[in-house]
Design a protein around this motif. Structure first.
Motif, PDB file in Angstrom:
ATOM      1  N   UNK A  92       0.206   2.207  -0.105  1.00  0.00           N
ATOM      2  CA  UNK A  92      -0.699   1.050  -0.072  1.00  0.00           C
ATOM      3  C   UNK A  92      -0.838   0.446  -1.468  1.00  0.00           C
ATOM      4  N   UNK A  93      -0.872   1.320  -2.469  1.00  0.00           N
ATOM      5  CA  UNK A  93      -0.959   0.866  -3.857  1.00  0.00           C
ATOM      6  C   UNK A  93       0.276   0.032  -4.226  1.00  0.00           C
ATOM      7  N   UNK A  94       1.465   0.522  -3.831  1.00  0.00           N
ATOM      8  CA  UNK A  94       2.708  -0.202  -4.144  1.00  0.00           C
ATOM      9  C   UNK A  94       2.717  -1.580  -3.483  1.00  0.00           C
ATOM     10  N   UNK A  95       2.238  -1.629  -2.254  1.00  0.00           N
ATOM     11  CA  UNK A  95       2.205  -2.901  -1.520  1.00  0.00           C
ATOM     12  C   UNK A  95       1.312  -3.914  -2.253  1.00  0.00           C
ATOM     13  N   UNK A  96       0.177  -3.428  -2.736  1.00  0.00           N
ATOM     14  CA  UNK A  96      -0.717  -4.336  -3.475  1.00  0.00           C
ATOM     15  C   UNK A  96      -0.120  -4.733  -4.813  1.00  0.00           C
ATOM     16  N   UNK A  97       0.550  -3.767  -5.459  1.00  0.00           N
ATOM     17  CA  UNK A  97       1.190  -4.036  -6.741  1.00  0.00           C
ATOM     18  C   UNK A  97       2.251  -5.131  -6.591  1.00  0.00           C
TER      19      UNK A  97
END
Lengths: 223, 182
Positions: free
Chosen positions: B57-62
């Motif tokens: 989820x963090x990567x998607x937001x990044x």
């Protein structure tokens, strides 16, 4: 929105607390956990999928009618608290590590009266929580204000940690945090509604009908 | 222990495939937590992040692709539900559990193109990565029995940029897709 809650389902504490805390308006209907009656026919597929979760029915005709597993996230989301890396991390830990231990432990306490063994099952996750909390400088897990992570972890632990005979050692940071979250009126109300002040005893019938899940078997030291 | 290191290797490969799908230029540094098979993202600008779903989820937001986590509160909850399903039910499930999962998922996908309805999300990517080792083992008859899963799976493995580290699974399209659609 309508929420169906099963009597004595420990998972209901977290959703009811989230509901109270966020102030989302929702009709609540208590249902028995006898087979099909719990599940309106449109939601019948959800029964097998995640039997532990509470079923909610969103606006009728909605595409996601039958949304159930992440209702606590949904409630915080619509009330304006977006998920962050920190809340995600705690919720993932709760689902993958804490919850299997809690369920196994609840079965041992409620159905077998094995409090010592049940406390042993909780030792590792509680140690992790204690270590993490002792490094945190804020009152709650992710900030000075209570978040979805606090509510969900507190609700998962409530039936066990509120039992004075359940001995898990000192755990100073966990106790302090547990009391801070438990002092919130929303959490008190949710716990009373599900446990009726009877503690783990109130969950007995539900636990009997929902034997150990695959996750518990996997983590069980005897297997 | 061998099995544990295999699981963590899969998770790390999955995360680097996701990075490539998202077009993230600088590969991240990962490790695993203790004896557990949980991936950890070593972040230079902040504390380490623990957990497959959390990191994904963090990567998607990044990558500024928030729509992959859902474009409405309802969809976000459905996406989260499947991400949670992946790490709590699908990962390490027993042989008997596999049958239940296939049956449920097949039923769920009966009237859906993607897991969150009619849009592609992170749930499709992580469920595809997580179920690949099961689908790859299915016999032709089983692929036909779980028709909706096979259709969804084939769709996702052909979705641009998703497959990366995984071998393609052969699907007999004339059986899976009703005549006329192909």
């Amino acid at each position: 929105m309508k929420l169906y809650i099963a009597e004595g389902n420990p998972q209901c504490v977290k959703v009811l607390a989230a509901l109270e805390l966020t102030g989302v308006k929702c009709e609540i209907e208590a249902v028995s956990h006898e087979g099909e009656r719990l599940y309106p026919s449109s939601l019948s597929h959800s029964k097998q999928k995640v039997p532990w979760y509470i079923i909610s029915q969103l606006m009728s005709g909605h595409e996601h009618n039958g949304l159930f597993a992440c209702l606590h996230r949904y409630l915080f989301d619509i009330s304006g608290q977006k998920a962050t890396d920190a809340t995600n991390e705690w919720l993932e830990w709760e689902a993958t590590s804490l919850q299997p231990a809690v369920l196994q432990s609840l079965h041992m306490v409620a159905l077998q009266g094995k409090r010592v063994e049940a406390a042993a099952v909780m030792k590792e996750p509680l140690k992790w929580l204690e270590q993490s909390l002792s490094k945190i400088n804020s009152s709650f897990l992710t900030a000075e204000a209570v978040s979805v992570a606090d509510v969900v972890l507190w609700a998962a632990l409530y039936p066990l940690l509120s039992d004075s005979c359940f001995d898990v050692g000192e755990l100073r940071s966990v106790r302090g945090w547990f009391e801070r979250v438990g002092d919130l009126a929303a959490c008190q109300a949710a716990a009373n509604r599900v446990l009726h002040g009877k503690g783990v005893e109130a969950l007995k019938t539900f636990l009997q009908k929902h034997p150990a899940t695959q996750t518990q078997r996997r983590d069980s030291p005897t297997n | 222990m061998c099995q544990v290191s295999g699981v963590i290797k899969m998770a790390l490969r999955e995360l680097s495939s996701l990075e490539r799908f998202l077009g993230l230029k600088k590969p991240n540094k990962y490790s695993s937590q203790g004896g557990k098979k949980v991936p950890v993202l070593q972040n230079n600008n902040g504390p380490a992040l623990i957990g497959l779903v959390t990191i994904a989820s963090h990567l998607v937001r990044e990558a500024k692709r928030p729509e992959l986590l859902g474009d409405s509160a309802e969809r976000r909850a459905v996406v989260q539900q499947w991400l949670e399903y992946r790490v709590t039910r699908l990962d390490n499930c027993s042989k008997e559990e596999v049958k239940v999962i296939l049956k449920d998922l097949n039923q769920y996908l009966e009237d859906k193109v993607y897991l969150a309805g009619n849009v592609f999300t992170l749930a499709d990517i992580l469920m595809y990565y997580g179920i690949h080792h099961i689908v790859v083992e299915l016999a032709v008859q089983e692929k036909e029995r779980y028709l909706n899963i096979t259709r969804w799976f084939d769709h996702i493995q052909h979705y641009p940029g998703v497959r990366h580290h995984l071998p393609p699974v052969v699907v007999l399209r004339n059986r899976v897709y009703p005549s006329g659609h192909y």
